[in-house]
Design a protein around this motif. Structure first.
Motif, PDB file in Angstrom:
ATOM      1  N   CYS A 158       0.684  -0.833  -2.704  1.00  0.00           N
ATOM      2  CA  CYS A 158      -0.540  -0.393  -3.362  1.00  0.00           C
ATOM      3  C   CYS A 158      -1.653  -0.132  -2.350  1.00  0.00           C
ATOM      4  N   GLY A 159      -1.298  -0.178  -1.052  1.00  0.00           N
ATOM      5  CA  GLY A 159      -2.260   0.118  -0.007  1.00  0.00           C
ATOM      6  C   GLY A 159      -1.998   1.477   0.609  1.00  0.00           C
ATOM      7  N   MET A 160      -2.557   1.682   1.802  1.00  0.00           N
ATOM      8  CA  MET A 160      -2.393   2.955   2.485  1.00  0.00           C
ATOM      9  C   MET A 160      -1.030   3.083   3.175  1.00  0.00           C
TER      10      MET A 160
END
Length: 231
Positions: free
Chosen positions: A166-168
């Protein structure tokens, strides 16, 4: 294990364990006996052509830490070579099997009744939370660091597993992925599966092997005690 150890009956192994227990501290023997009861062969890992010693070492440590007794490797491109300074002896507590090819490894695991679970961001992939641990034994396949699992594994896989991001970043390294997957699935397995432990015979055989490695001069002691234990 040596051929001699493999040829012993469960009762013979038990007798040798009892005999060797007098040559080890009671606390140490209790630790070994307790640990073997938490070992499992219900889940296993297959490392396909892993070339970083740090990642190989991490897989060994993860298996030992979370009670996974077996680790399989394929070394057709590069050798599975854990760093001894990182492993720190944990490799002697698990059973490692080195296969000549991916084909051989997959056939062996399938023959043992394992589901082949490929770690891949596949469109049909489940997650560590949604993977069904109750359907039967499973082998988690970790691929090589740069290109991941081979097409052969993809074609042979029964299921696919991914860690949602759910991050970069789009992915984690092999060591981090293995730690998350092995921890979460081993915990779920222990809570949701009734038959996750090794059989009594497997526990005795494993404890016997550990005792041989743990007791100083174990084989000469067994010979003097009237047991046959020669390589």
């Amino acid at each position: 294990m040596t051929n001699i150890e493999n040829s012993l009956t469960t009762e013979q192994q038990r007798e040798q364990i009892d005999y060797l227990s007098q040559f080890i501290l009671p606390e140490r023997f209790e630790t070994l006996s307790r640990t073997v009861k938490n070992r499992t062969k219900y889940m296993t890992l297959l490392a396909e052509n892993m070339f970083h010693p740090q990642n190989a070492s991490a897989l060994v440590r993860h298996c030992e830490a979370f009670g996974v007794q077996t680790l399989h490797t394929v070394q057709t491109i590069c050798k599975f070579n854990p760093n001894v300074d990182i492993v720190r002896g944990t490799d002697k507590w698990i059973d490692m099997y080195h296969h000549a090819s991916t084909t051989e490894a997959l056939a062996h695991l399938k023959g043992e009744g394992y589901r082949i679970v490929a770690t891949s961001p596949h469109y049909q992939s489940c997650t560590p939370e949604s993977f069904d641990v109750t359907k039967g034994k499973f082998a988690i396949v970790m691929g090589t660091e740069k290109t991941g699992i081979s097409q052969e594994v993809m074609d042979c896989a029964d299921e696919f597993l991914k860690i949602p991001m759910c991050g970069m970043v789009e992915s984690l390294n092999v060591s981090a992925c293995a730690a998350i997957i092995v921890y979460m699935l081993s915990e779920r397995m222990r809570h949701e599966v009734d038959c996750w432990q090794m059989s009594e015979a497997e526990q005795i055989a494993t404890l016997h092997h550990w005792m041989i490695d743990s007791v100083k001069d174990a084989r000469p002691l067994l010979e003097r005690g009237g047991f046959i234990c020669k390589d």
